[in-house]
Design a protein around this motif. Structure first.
Motif, mmCIF file in Angstrom:
data_model
loop_
_atom_site.group_PDB
_atom_site.id
_atom_site.type_symbol
_atom_site.label_atom_id
_atom_site.label_comp_id
_atom_site.label_asym_id
_atom_site.label_seq_id
_atom_site.Cartn_x
_atom_site.Cartn_y
_atom_site.Cartn_z
ATOM 1 N N PHE A 163 0.819 -1.234 0.000
ATOM 2 C CA PHE A 163 0.000 0.000 0.000
ATOM 3 C C PHE A 163 0.849 1.279 0.000
ATOM 4 O O PHE A 163 0.674 2.145 0.839
ATOM 5 C CB PHE A 163 -0.971 -0.002 1.184
ATOM 6 C CG PHE A 163 -1.891 -1.184 1.173
ATOM 7 C CD1 PHE A 163 -2.900 -1.278 0.223
ATOM 8 C CD2 PHE A 163 -1.739 -2.227 2.081
ATOM 9 C CE1 PHE A 163 -3.743 -2.377 0.182
ATOM 10 C CE2 PHE A 163 -2.574 -3.337 2.047
ATOM 11 C CZ PHE A 163 -3.581 -3.405 1.097
ATOM 12 N N ILE A 164 1.760 1.398 -0.935
ATOM 13 C CA ILE A 164 2.586 2.605 -1.036
ATOM 14 C C ILE A 164 1.797 3.659 -1.825
ATOM 15 O O ILE A 164 1.568 3.521 -3.024
ATOM 16 C CB ILE A 164 3.931 2.294 -1.727
ATOM 17 C CG1 ILE A 164 4.709 1.222 -0.960
ATOM 18 C CG2 ILE A 164 4.751 3.580 -1.873
ATOM 19 C CD1 ILE A 164 5.360 1.677 0.315
ATOM 20 N N ARG A 165 1.376 4.692 -1.128
ATOM 21 C CA ARG A 165 0.579 5.772 -1.738
ATOM 22 C C ARG A 165 0.778 7.041 -0.915
ATOM 23 O O ARG A 165 0.892 6.973 0.303
ATOM 24 C CB ARG A 165 -0.898 5.366 -1.792
ATOM 25 C CG ARG A 165 -1.400 4.778 -0.484
ATOM 26 C CD ARG A 165 -2.856 4.398 -0.510
ATOM 27 N NE ARG A 165 -3.121 3.135 -1.160
ATOM 28 C CZ ARG A 165 -4.204 2.380 -0.925
ATOM 29 N NH1 ARG A 165 -5.110 2.788 -0.055
ATOM 30 N NH2 ARG A 165 -4.405 1.252 -1.552
ATOM 31 N N VAL A 172 -4.994 15.077 -3.082
ATOM 32 C CA VAL A 172 -4.761 15.619 -1.742
ATOM 33 C C VAL A 172 -3.702 14.758 -1.053
ATOM 34 O O VAL A 172 -3.850 13.544 -0.910
ATOM 35 C CB VAL A 172 -6.065 15.630 -0.899
ATOM 36 C CG1 VAL A 172 -5.787 16.161 0.504
ATOM 37 C CG2 VAL A 172 -7.137 16.453 -1.602
ATOM 38 N N SER A 173 -2.648 15.426 -0.650
ATOM 39 C CA SER A 173 -1.472 14.746 -0.122
ATOM 40 C C SER A 173 -1.690 14.238 1.301
ATOM 41 O O SER A 173 -2.443 14.837 2.060
ATOM 42 C CB SER A 173 -0.332 15.763 -0.148
ATOM 43 O OG SER A 173 0.874 15.102 -0.078
ATOM 44 N N ALA A 212 -0.448 8.125 -6.255
ATOM 45 C CA ALA A 212 0.977 8.463 -6.118
ATOM 46 C C ALA A 212 1.225 9.828 -6.754
ATOM 47 O O ALA A 212 0.778 10.097 -7.875
ATOM 48 C CB ALA A 212 1.842 7.398 -6.795
ATOM 49 N N SER A 213 1.973 10.679 -6.033
ATOM 50 C CA SER A 213 2.382 11.976 -6.590
ATOM 51 C C SER A 213 3.473 11.720 -7.627
ATOM 52 O O SER A 213 4.065 10.640 -7.667
ATOM 53 C CB SER A 213 2.935 12.861 -5.475
ATOM 54 O OG SER A 213 4.144 12.288 -4.982
ATOM 55 N N ASP A 214 3.756 12.747 -8.436
ATOM 56 C CA ASP A 214 4.846 12.594 -9.401
ATOM 57 C C ASP A 214 6.171 12.315 -8.684
ATOM 58 O O ASP A 214 6.991 11.538 -9.161
ATOM 59 C CB ASP A 214 4.985 13.869 -10.259
ATOM 60 C CG ASP A 214 3.843 13.986 -11.258
ATOM 61 O OD1 ASP A 214 3.039 13.032 -11.356
ATOM 62 O OD2 ASP A 214 3.748 15.025 -11.941
ATOM 63 N N ASN A 246 -7.758 11.797 -15.270
ATOM 64 C CA ASN A 246 -7.843 12.813 -16.334
ATOM 65 C C ASN A 246 -8.152 14.194 -15.767
ATOM 66 O O ASN A 246 -7.555 15.185 -16.178
ATOM 67 C CB ASN A 246 -8.909 12.427 -17.365
ATOM 68 C CG ASN A 246 -8.368 11.468 -18.416
ATOM 69 O OD1 ASN A 246 -7.805 11.877 -19.420
ATOM 70 N ND2 ASN A 246 -8.497 10.176 -18.160
ATOM 71 N N ASN A 247 -9.080 14.231 -14.789
ATOM 72 C CA ASN A 247 -9.444 15.514 -14.180
ATOM 73 C C ASN A 247 -8.277 16.115 -13.410
ATOM 74 O O ASN A 247 -8.005 17.307 -13.492
ATOM 75 C CB ASN A 247 -10.645 15.339 -13.244
ATOM 76 C CG ASN A 247 -11.931 15.092 -14.031
ATOM 77 O OD1 ASN A 247 -11.974 15.334 -15.252
ATOM 78 N ND2 ASN A 247 -12.950 14.593 -13.363
ATOM 79 N N ARG A 248 -7.590 15.275 -12.640
ATOM 80 C CA ARG A 248 -6.501 15.775 -11.806
ATOM 81 C C ARG A 248 -5.314 16.238 -12.659
ATOM 82 O O ARG A 248 -4.695 17.254 -12.393
ATOM 83 C CB ARG A 248 -6.061 14.670 -10.835
ATOM 84 C CG ARG A 248 -5.078 15.120 -9.772
ATOM 85 C CD ARG A 248 -4.675 13.973 -8.839
ATOM 86 N NE ARG A 248 -3.851 12.989 -9.534
ATOM 87 C CZ ARG A 248 -4.268 11.803 -9.957
ATOM 88 N NH1 ARG A 248 -5.511 11.433 -9.734
ATOM 89 N NH2 ARG A 248 -3.477 10.979 -10.595
#
Ligand code: ZN
Length: 461
Positions: A163-165, A172-173, A212-214, A246-248
């Motif tokens: 569960f790496i996220r 939202v971080s 996941a963030s960039d 797509n929205n994000r």
């Protein structure tokens, strides 16, 4: 199948552990070579010889395949070991979104025992259905419990961190503290790769699907590159998460991943049921791999086998392998079934009976699986020097007759019914259709007892 101890002691012959004789061998090598009445010489964990002649060897044990098909073991590239105790606790006819709360509730009470028991059942099911290697998709918390089960069942296993996220699907971080914890956890499973000969190995896994963030994506990719392993994650399972992406991002996810330099031949994405035309080119250019899980879409009526482009990507050279996903997302942990379904849906979708043929689904289920794991030099085909991971079928079932085309008989007609012997790393783990590693009746009783406890704990939670 006849097994006998070879008592031949004539001198001048090299002694080996095992010879399989009289086999219809589908090697799945680069030319899909078939040997009729062939033999496979195995010593310790590896294949020493494949061909028509094994007369230079004498074996401690010989298996007479009696003309039946022998093929490389199946590879399942998308597995969640954890949810076998939850199988069909979901309401029949319910959607994926109704199943999720139950699975999340389970994760609140998960412990060493539940992960071990679920892993044992999932792995037993896999080996009995001819799967010799699989990738856990990063959903096991007590990975040592899974590793212990893998050793007990004798199956080749690839694990990832659980569960790496670092964000939700809206971007939202998580808190900085949680982020540090998550980033520190990333790659901890890689310690398993120190023993290159071990049955249990590790890759880099992210949950994916917008979680996941960039920064995290690129950190994971860098770690995968540096460690010579793959980066694995979920992607575009169904319309909801695809629209969220797509929205994000403002553009389709695969185009975004291409823009940030993520896509590469060591990336494996599970599902990819939703895809726009814009995403095809970056996928083709990157030579990434996809774990196609047809039933995980079909069971919920998501349309991935119709709207997805797995077949088109495969025909254009993309490395497609198969995955079963998890207990409530498939019929069983049976890659042969996924392969058969893939063949049917490909023909139905295109109106073309040659869209996928038996030989192709066997390749997707075997060598493509090892290519996706970047392990094709080690296993995935029956070739000299590779690990002895293979399946011997029986050819005496009604579904196996008349025996004119053994490969099609197995992949289309007899399927998992015809599993006789499964060998992993040179070790016979299934014989006459049963595990050699445990008493299956005893295990079934133990599992039922565990399951009652699990239900009670779920009710309390
Ligand atoms: Zn999954």
């Amino acid at each position: 199948m006849e097994n006998k101890l070879d008592t031949n002691t004539s001198s001048g012959l090299r002694e080996v552990d095992l010879i399989i004789k009289n086999a219809y061998i589908a090697t799945v090598n680069s030319s899909n070579q078939i040997f009729k009445n062939g033999s496979i010489v195995i010593d310790q964990s590896k294949i020493l010889r494949v061909g028509l002649d094994s007369s230079n060897y004498r074996a401690k044990r010989t298996i007479d395949a009696r003309g039946a098909l022998v093929h490389p073991g199946f590879i399942d590239n998308h597995v969640h070991l954890n949810y076998h105790g939850l199988r069909w606790l979901t309401r029949d006819g319910s959607g994926w979104n109704e199943a999720l709360p139950l699975h999340m509730k389970y994760m609140e009470i998960v412990n060493q025992e539940s992960e071990y028991m679920s892993s044992m059942l999932a792995m037993l099911e896999m080996v009995k259905n001819g799967t010799t290697a699989f990738l856990e998709s990063g959903g096991i918390v007590n990975t040592d419990a899974a590793a212990e089960a893998a050793t007990n069942i004798g199956i080749r296993t690839f694990l990832g961190d659980a569960f790496i996220r670092d964000q939700d699907a809206n971007g939202v971080s998580v808190s900085t503290k949680d982020k540090d914890k998550i980033y520190n956890l990333l790659g901890t499973e890689l310690a398993r790769n120190r023993d290159g000969n071990g049955l249990v190995q590790a890759v880099i896994s992210l949950s994916g699907m917008g979680k996941a963030s960039d920064d995290l994506l690129l950190m994971a990719k860098e770690m995968a590159d540096a460690s010579g392993v793959i980066l694995n994650m979920h992607q575009s399972y169904q319309e909801n998460d695809y629209i969220e992406d797509n929205n994000r991002l403002g553009i389709p996810p695969m185009v975004h991943y291409d823009n940030i330099g993520l896509l590469d031949s060591n990336c494996m994405f599970a599902h990819v049921n939703c895809i726009s035309d814009m995403e095809v080119r970056p996928i083709l250019d990157s030579k990434l791999s996809i774990a196609w899980c047809p039933m995980a879409s079909m069971l919920f009526g998501l349309g991935g086998t119709i709207k997805g482009k797995h077949l088109e990507l495969f025909k254009n050279g993309i490395n497609i392998s198969f995955g079963c996903d998890s207990a409530n997302w498939t019929s069983a942990f049976d890659i042969g079934e996924q392969a058969f379904i893939a063949l049917l849906t490909a023909r139905e979708k295109t109106g073309d009976p040659s869209a996928l043929i038996a030989e192709e689904i066997l390749r997707i289920a075997t060598i493509n699986g090892s290519k996706a794991l970047r392990k094709e030099s080690e296993f995935g085909s029956i070739e000299i020097g590779k690990r002895a991971d293979l399946v011997i079928r029986k050819n005496t079932l009604p579904e196996s007759l008349p025996g004119f085309d053994p490969l099609r008989e197995v992949m289309v007609s007899s399927r998992s019914k015809s599993i006789d012997t499964v060998i992993i790393n040179g070790d016979i783990v299934v014989e006459n259709g049963y595990s050699t590693k445990l008493d299956e009746d005893e295990f079934a009783n133990e599992f039922r007892v565990f399951h009652q406890k699990l239900i009670a704990n779920l009710e309390k939670a």
